[in-house]
Design an enzyme around this catalytic site. Structure first.
Site, PDB file in Angstrom:
ATOM      1  N   LYS A 199       0.848  -1.209   0.000  1.00 51.30           N
ATOM      2  CA  LYS A 199       0.000   0.000   0.000  1.00 51.30           C
ATOM      3  C   LYS A 199       0.874   1.247   0.000  1.00 51.30           C
ATOM      4  CE  LYS A 199      -4.354   1.584   2.041  1.00 51.30           C
ATOM      5  NZ  LYS A 199      -5.075   1.764   0.794  1.00 51.30           N
ATOM      6  N   LEU A 242      -4.460  -4.890  -4.199  1.00 48.89           N
ATOM      7  CA  LEU A 242      -4.272  -4.656  -2.771  1.00 48.89           C
ATOM      8  C   LEU A 242      -5.114  -5.680  -1.995  1.00 48.89           C
ATOM      9  CD1 LEU A 242      -2.886  -2.673  -0.767  1.00 48.89           C
ATOM     10  CD2 LEU A 242      -5.142  -1.683  -0.465  1.00 48.89           C
TER      11      LEU A 242
HETATM   12  N1  PDD Z   1      -7.939   2.538  -0.500  1.00 47.65           N
HETATM   13  N2  PDD Z   1      -7.569  -1.472  -3.606  1.00 47.65           N
HETATM   14  C1  PDD Z   1      -6.951  -0.275  -3.661  1.00 47.65           C
HETATM   15  C2  PDD Z   1      -6.141   0.055  -4.851  1.00 47.65           C
HETATM   16  C3  PDD Z   1      -7.099   0.633  -2.584  1.00 47.65           C
HETATM   17  O1  PDD Z   1      -6.475   1.818  -2.629  1.00 47.65           O
HETATM   18  C4  PDD Z   1      -7.913   0.265  -1.475  1.00 47.65           C
HETATM   19  C5  PDD Z   1      -8.091   1.179  -0.290  1.00 47.65           C
HETATM   20  C6  PDD Z   1      -8.536  -0.994  -1.488  1.00 47.65           C
HETATM   21  C7  PDD Z   1      -9.386  -1.469  -0.332  1.00 47.65           C
HETATM   22  O2  PDD Z   1      -8.598  -1.769   0.795  1.00 47.65           O
HETATM   23  P1  PDD Z   1      -9.215  -1.641   2.273  1.00 47.65           P
HETATM   24  O3  PDD Z   1     -10.444  -2.465   2.278  1.00 47.65           O
HETATM   25  O4  PDD Z   1      -8.161  -2.199   3.147  1.00 47.65           O
HETATM   26  O5  PDD Z   1      -9.484  -0.170   2.483  1.00 47.65           O
HETATM   27  C8  PDD Z   1      -8.329  -1.841  -2.562  1.00 47.65           C
HETATM   28  C9  PDD Z   1      -8.015   3.484   0.604  1.00 47.65           C
HETATM   29  C10 PDD Z   1      -9.323   3.473   1.291  1.00 47.65           C
HETATM   30  C11 PDD Z   1      -7.585   4.865   0.133  1.00 47.65           C
HETATM   31  O6  PDD Z   1      -6.644   4.905  -0.645  1.00 47.65           O
HETATM   32  O7  PDD Z   1      -8.152   5.871   0.555  1.00 47.65           O
END
Ligand code: PDD
Length: 287
Positions: A151, A207
């Site tokens: 991330k 991710l």
């Molecule tokens: N984004 N895929 C991508 C590319 C993401 O950036 C995110 C989360 C997710 C979902 O992951 P999670 O369920 O752990 O939030 C999948 C966050 C919310 C952001 O960039 O603001």
């Protein structure tokens, strides 16, 4: 009103908080982040986000600059100091400020990482009109780097995807690689056909969403069928429903893909039910 933010061990008013121009997060996008949502003043899925942060840091040979215990304490302190009812805590860790620009990683013993946290209030997070209406998505090529499981703060291409979606009158873009959907710009992507939920399997291509893990667990507990495999845009357009998941959108229905309405063109029952279950269940373990 000025927020209180956290930078490297200090709680400061936002206008007093600074990071060096030599910080590698600024110069090289050499940093990782997490977004944890807050509902009713409590952190949703904190443990999952903390575990993924540790994994992202390890994958990039970055030291863990703050203990798990302190991380939780800082999250809670910021939620309290900023009186966040519904909203989020943003956390970023970078490889710090080595004093010059250099492609070579600095020695972590000499250059400590930079740790920044701040809150954002989002009163509509739970009863979100966007989730009630569902979103339209467009598809675009996935031109991100090949380690999307980490991330990182390299979010230029996802931002370009959001802008392309906005220009097309849509709410988000789904990335497509080798003919298959990887994920959304900032969320994981799902379709539902004949009651069966389909979402891409975990790999370096996407991710590993913390919300995804929880939603799949709750779906299995509710005896819903789940299949983890990639799907095409054509298959998604022929699905009964679709949805996305993330920490800030929970489960949000998708009602149209590249101009093709799904089913009746309104949020489907599986996505709607999963959103309710996700919010109810995650509140039970909120910290
Ligand atoms: N984004 N895929 C991508 C590319 C993401 O950036 C995110 C989360 C997710 C979902 O992951 P999670 O369920 O752990 O939030 C999948 C966050 C919310 C952001 O960039 O603001």
């Amino acid at each position: 009103m000025s927020r209180t933010v956290y930078v490297n061990g200090e709680f400061l008013p936002e206008e007093k908080a600074t990071v060096s121009i030599f910080d590698r997060g600024f110069l090289m996008a050499d940093g990782v982040y997490e977004v944890t949502s807050v509902l009713g003043g409590k952190l949703i899925d904190f443990e999952g986000h903390a575990a993924r942060l540790a994994r992202s840091l390890a994958e990039l040979d970055m030291a863990q600059p703050i203990s798990h215990e302190d991380l939780l304490a800082v999250h809670r302190e910021l939620v309290a100091r900023n009186a966040i009812d519904n909203g989020l805590v943003y956390l970023q860790v970078t490889r710090g400020n080595p004093g010059d620009r250099d492609f070579v990683f600095p020695d972590p013993d000499e250059t400590p990482g930079t740790v920044v946290l701040f809150t954002q209030s989002k009163p509509d997070l739970r009863d979100n009109p966007v989730a009630a209406a569902g979103i339209k998505v467009i598809s675009i090529p996935d031109q991100r780097w090949a380690r999307r499981d980490i991330k990182t703060v390299q979010l230029l291409y996802p931002s370009m995807g959001k802008m392309a979606a906005k220009a097309a009158g849509a709410g988000d873009a789904w990335f497509v690689e080798d003919g298959k959907v990887t994920e959304g710009t900032s969320n994981n992507a799902y379709i539902v056909k004949n009651g069966r939920i389909v979402t891409r399997e975990l790999s370096n291509d996407i991710l590993h969403g913390i919300t995804r893990a929880a939603v799949l667990r709750y779906a299995a507990e509710a005896q819903m069928e789940v299949e983890e495999r990639a799907f095409t845009i054509a298959e998604a357009q022929a699905a009964d429903e679709a949805f996305v998941t993330s920490a800030t959108t929970f489960v949000t229905p998708v009602i149209e893909i590249d101009g093709v309405k799904l089913g009746a063109g309104t949020p489907g029952p599986v996505a709607t039910r999963l959103r309710e279950i996700y919010i109810d269940e995650s509140l039970k373990s909120a910290l």
